[in-house]
Design a protein around this motif. Sequence first.
Motif, short mmCIF file in Angstrom:
data_model
loop_
_atom_site.label_atom_id
_atom_site.label_comp_id
_atom_site.label_asym_id
_atom_site.label_seq_id
_atom_site.Cartn_x
_atom_site.Cartn_y
_atom_site.Cartn_z
N CYS A 106 0.83 -1.21 0.00
CA CYS A 106 0.00 0.00 0.00
C CYS A 106 0.87 1.26 0.00
N LEU A 107 0.56 2.17 -0.91
CA LEU A 107 1.24 3.45 -0.99
C LEU A 107 0.21 4.52 -0.68
N ALA B 265 -0.05 0.57 10.25
CA ALA B 265 -1.08 -0.24 9.58
C ALA B 265 -0.48 -1.12 8.50
N GLY B 266 0.82 -0.95 8.23
CA GLY B 266 1.49 -1.79 7.25
C GLY B 266 1.73 -1.15 5.91
N ALA B 267 1.54 0.16 5.80
CA ALA B 267 1.79 0.84 4.53
C ALA B 267 3.28 0.79 4.18
N SER B 268 3.57 0.72 2.89
CA SER B 268 4.96 0.66 2.44
C SER B 268 5.51 2.04 2.11
N GLY B 269 4.64 3.02 1.99
CA GLY B 269 5.11 4.35 1.64
C GLY B 269 4.03 5.39 1.88
N VAL C 262 7.72 0.37 -4.22
CA VAL C 262 6.79 -0.36 -3.36
C VAL C 262 6.45 -1.72 -3.98
N GLY C 263 6.24 -1.71 -5.30
CA GLY C 263 5.92 -2.97 -5.99
C GLY C 263 7.02 -4.00 -5.90
N SER D 123 10.46 0.05 0.73
CA SER D 123 9.71 0.98 1.57
C SER D 123 10.09 2.39 1.16
N LEU D 124 9.10 3.27 1.10
CA LEU D 124 9.36 4.61 0.62
C LEU D 124 8.75 5.66 1.53
#
Length: 212
Positions: free
Chosen positions: A78-79, A96-100, A118-119, A123-124
Amino acid sequence: MTRVFLVDDHEIVRRGLVDLLGSAPDLTVVGEAASVGEAMARIPSSGAEVAVLDVRLPDGNGVELCRDLRAVLPDLRCLMLTSYADDEALFDAVMAGASGFVLKQILGTDLISAVRTVGEGGSLLDSRATAALMQRIRSERTADPLAELSDQERAVFDLIGEGLTNREIAERLFLAEKTIKNYVSRLLAKLGMQRRTQAAVLATELRNNRRG
């Protein structure tokens, strides 16, 4: 080819994102949604690998959506995309587990790079956001977990850690057993715990840390 799903309540924003991401040869938009409800209904069957989520949605927010999506799709990346630099939202999103977490003012080429990162499992977070997040985590780790307890609740907490029953604590503090039961219920609620054994474990850990 990285499959991307877009969630934003503004159609013009989605149209722009579709055109932008569609211009990248390695990205493809597999679906869109304008709300939390639509996203939860459509994303699981879309085959998306990355979900670009607006933080503010008409029937909820992207942070909660991220948490709910990852509960059923743990491999989904999730971005978060937002118009506002909000440290609280940033912290909640990462938890919550967001990557960016990127701002909508981001350049198009940078957003494409962010989706790619992210894909690919990266992590961004921009440097300002990362600094704010780390400061928040450090402050929470060093905070006194018992700060919200009253002096009497702390006394009961310490005695729980010594393995005493409610009756024994009542005798030690010269209080009624029912009063101690009420103190135990309140301190567990303040500590976010369900059972007194959890409080006993925390008391032991804190005691050991003080000795160390």
